[in-house]
Motif scaffolding. Structure first.
Motif, mmCIF file in Angstrom:
data_model
loop_
_atom_site.group_PDB
_atom_site.id
_atom_site.type_symbol
_atom_site.label_atom_id
_atom_site.label_comp_id
_atom_site.label_asym_id
_atom_site.label_seq_id
_atom_site.Cartn_x
_atom_site.Cartn_y
_atom_site.Cartn_z
ATOM 1 N N THR A 120 -4.156 7.323 -13.077
ATOM 2 C CA THR A 120 -4.746 7.213 -11.749
ATOM 3 C C THR A 120 -3.734 7.611 -10.685
ATOM 4 O O THR A 120 -2.535 7.696 -10.945
ATOM 5 C CB THR A 120 -5.193 5.768 -11.484
ATOM 6 N N SER A 121 -4.211 7.788 -9.481
ATOM 7 C CA SER A 121 -3.301 8.034 -8.362
ATOM 8 C C SER A 121 -2.602 6.726 -7.980
ATOM 9 O O SER A 121 -2.987 5.659 -8.430
ATOM 10 C CB SER A 121 -4.079 8.604 -7.170
ATOM 11 N N SER A 122 -1.584 6.824 -7.156
ATOM 12 C CA SER A 122 -0.824 5.647 -6.717
ATOM 13 C C SER A 122 -1.070 5.416 -5.234
ATOM 14 O O SER A 122 -1.017 6.358 -4.455
ATOM 15 C CB SER A 122 0.674 5.874 -6.917
ATOM 16 N N ASN A 130 2.136 5.071 -10.527
ATOM 17 C CA ASN A 130 1.575 5.443 -11.820
ATOM 18 C C ASN A 130 2.666 5.808 -12.828
ATOM 19 O O ASN A 130 3.478 6.686 -12.574
ATOM 20 C CB ASN A 130 0.624 6.626 -11.641
ATOM 21 N N TRP A 140 -3.361 2.127 -7.130
ATOM 22 C CA TRP A 140 -4.686 2.032 -7.731
ATOM 23 C C TRP A 140 -5.003 0.561 -8.007
ATOM 24 O O TRP A 140 -4.149 -0.176 -8.484
ATOM 25 C CB TRP A 140 -4.726 2.812 -9.042
ATOM 26 N N ASN A 178 0.809 -1.227 0.000
ATOM 27 C CA ASN A 178 0.000 0.000 0.000
ATOM 28 C C ASN A 178 0.837 1.269 0.000
ATOM 29 O O ASN A 178 0.293 2.369 -0.014
ATOM 30 C CB ASN A 178 -0.962 0.010 1.184
ATOM 31 N N ASP A 183 -4.022 0.757 -19.227
ATOM 32 C CA ASP A 183 -3.545 1.608 -18.137
ATOM 33 C C ASP A 183 -4.330 2.912 -18.204
ATOM 34 O O ASP A 183 -4.703 3.373 -19.281
ATOM 35 C CB ASP A 183 -2.050 1.860 -18.303
ATOM 36 N N THR A 184 -4.586 3.482 -17.058
ATOM 37 C CA THR A 184 -5.295 4.758 -16.975
ATOM 38 C C THR A 184 -4.496 5.693 -16.073
ATOM 39 O O THR A 184 -3.671 5.236 -15.274
ATOM 40 C CB THR A 184 -6.716 4.568 -16.411
ATOM 41 N N GLN A 189 -2.750 -4.367 -8.458
ATOM 42 C CA GLN A 189 -2.553 -3.005 -7.984
ATOM 43 C C GLN A 189 -1.429 -2.362 -8.781
ATOM 44 O O GLN A 189 -0.333 -2.904 -8.862
ATOM 45 C CB GLN A 189 -2.177 -2.995 -6.503
ATOM 46 N N LYS A 190 -1.747 -1.221 -9.388
ATOM 47 C CA LYS A 190 -0.685 -0.393 -9.961
ATOM 48 C C LYS A 190 -0.145 0.388 -8.776
ATOM 49 O O LYS A 190 -0.776 1.298 -8.256
ATOM 50 C CB LYS A 190 -1.230 0.533 -11.044
ATOM 51 N N TYR A 205 -7.047 -2.469 -9.932
ATOM 52 C CA TYR A 205 -7.748 -2.883 -11.150
ATOM 53 C C TYR A 205 -8.259 -4.299 -10.911
ATOM 54 O O TYR A 205 -7.558 -5.123 -10.304
ATOM 55 C CB TYR A 205 -6.798 -2.931 -12.357
#
Length: 156
Positions: free
Chosen positions: A105-107, A74, A109, A33, A102-103, A70-71, A111
């Motif tokens: 997004t915040s880190s 980013n 993130w 996390n 991929d989008t 989880q990315k 999917y």
């Protein structure tokens, strides 16, 4: 001062990360996390350099299952967005079974992908591999995670 800032920015970008949460990735996921977690920054093909382990889960042959990734950091590239690729197989042969783009997004993130597990007539051990293909020239090209799984045939 600017050189130090650029060096720190480059060092942070070199630690793009991908964690496989379900099924559970090989090895530890400690710190997942926290953006830039070491356990999520594996770049060696096919499984981030982590050795084969015991299956973490049994998956039903020929059925859809949800994969949670989880990315961790980013690396979205607006000019050429990357993707996440899910494959199933062995160290010798992988078969793509799902993909999502991929989008920006915040880190970190999360999917979730729904993938169909290949059919088998017998119980078999396999590897679920996820790749984060960044398509970003300022980041490593691909990050890898694998989970060792058992595929169980359906009985009618």
């Amino acid at each position: 001062m600017i050189r130090v800032a650029l060096l720190l920015a480059f060092a942070a970008s070199a630690y793009s990360h991908l964690c496989l949460l379900a099924p559970h990735q090989r090895g530890s996921s400690a710190g997942f996390n926290t953006p830039g977690a070491d356990n999520c920054g594996l770049t060696a093909s096919p499984c981030g350099g982590r050795p084969l382990g015991r299956p973490s889960v049994a998956l039903p042959s020929g059925e859809k299952v949800n994969i949670t990734i989880q990315k961790n950091l980013n690396h979205f590239n607006a000019d050429k967005p990357g993707h996440f690729l899910v494959s199933y197989g062995s160290d010798e042969k992988m078969q793509a079974i799902g993909m999502t783009p991929d989008t920006n997004t915040s880190s970190p993130w999360i999917y979730e992908l729904s993938v169909e597990i290949p059919r088998t007539e017998k119980h078999e051990m396999g590897i679920m591999q996820v790749q984060y293909v960044t398509s970003n020239p300022n980041a490593p090209a691909v990050f890898y995670q694998c989970a060792d799984v058992a595929v169980v045939p359906r009985h009618h």
